[in-house]
Write an enzyme that holds these catalytic residues in place. Structure first.
Site, PDB file in Angstrom:
ATOM      1  N   VAL A  75      15.280  24.699   8.628  1.00 59.77           N
ATOM      2  CA  VAL A  75      14.964  24.857   7.211  1.00 59.77           C
ATOM      3  C   VAL A  75      14.495  23.503   6.681  1.00 59.77           C
ATOM      4  CG1 VAL A  75      17.358  24.431   6.496  1.00 59.77           C
ATOM      5  CG2 VAL A  75      15.833  25.731   4.994  1.00 59.77           C
ATOM      6  N   GLY A  78      16.010  20.308   1.190  1.00 61.56           N
ATOM      7  CA  GLY A  78      15.690  20.366  -0.233  1.00 61.56           C
ATOM      8  C   GLY A  78      15.274  19.023  -0.797  1.00 61.56           C
TER       9      GLY A  78
END
Length: 172
Positions: A75, A78
């Site tokens: 992923v 962020g």
């Protein structure tokens, strides 16, 4: 600067300090450069009437961060999306004629509501300038969204970036 779009080669020139002059705003070099192109930059309009930017990053499974974040569960971190938003605000200040090295100064509020995975195709950044200060202090304040394949997944309010002619005091 009147140019309103920038391709990858332009962004690399900026990262090498060749766009805004020595000692002025630069983008980071890859792999920390978090967008491939700027599709729009203007100092007019936008949500607050102070200008806006639209930029994109093409997603592909071999991007460097997928291999290490996380093994077996890749992923995009962020913090990299948030950094891209700061990068764009700093670029806006340099494009607007601001002098000095860019530094992120903070953010008011951040919300993550989705993720970027190797199967995704495109990340888009939409930055709305709220305030641009060009006096002894050079600073931009903006709100931004990050979209993944057309869906808003990150929102940041009051991103702050400054330009500094000397960065020595920042490390003391």
């Amino acid at each position: 600067m009147s140019q309103s779009t920038f391709e990858y080669d332009d962004l690399i020139r900026c990262a090498k300090g060749e766009m805004f002059g020595p000692g002025n705003a630069q983008l980071p070099l890859p792999p920390m450069l978090m967008f491939d192109r700027i599709n729009l930059i203007t100092d007019e309009g936008g949500e607050y009437g102070k200008g806006e930017m639209h930029a994109e990053l093409s997603i592909h499974p071999d991007l460097w961060f997928f291999a290490c974040h996380f093994e077996g569960d890749p992923v995009m971190p962020g913090c990299l999306g948030l950094d891209a938003m700061w990068q764009l605000v700093g670029f806006f200040l340099g494009w607007s004629g601001g002098k000095g090295h860019g530094r992120a100064l903070g953010v008011g509020d951040v919300k993550f509501s989705g993720q970027v995975l190797p199967r995704n195709k495109k990340v888009e950044y939409r930055v709305q300038m709220k305030r641009v200060i060009m006096r002894k202090l050079t600073m931009g304040i903006a709100d931004a969204q990050m979209l993944c394949d057309g869906v808003v997944i990150y929102e940041a309010k009051d991103l702050r970036v400054g330009l500094f002619t000397s960065t020595e005091a920042l490390s003391e």
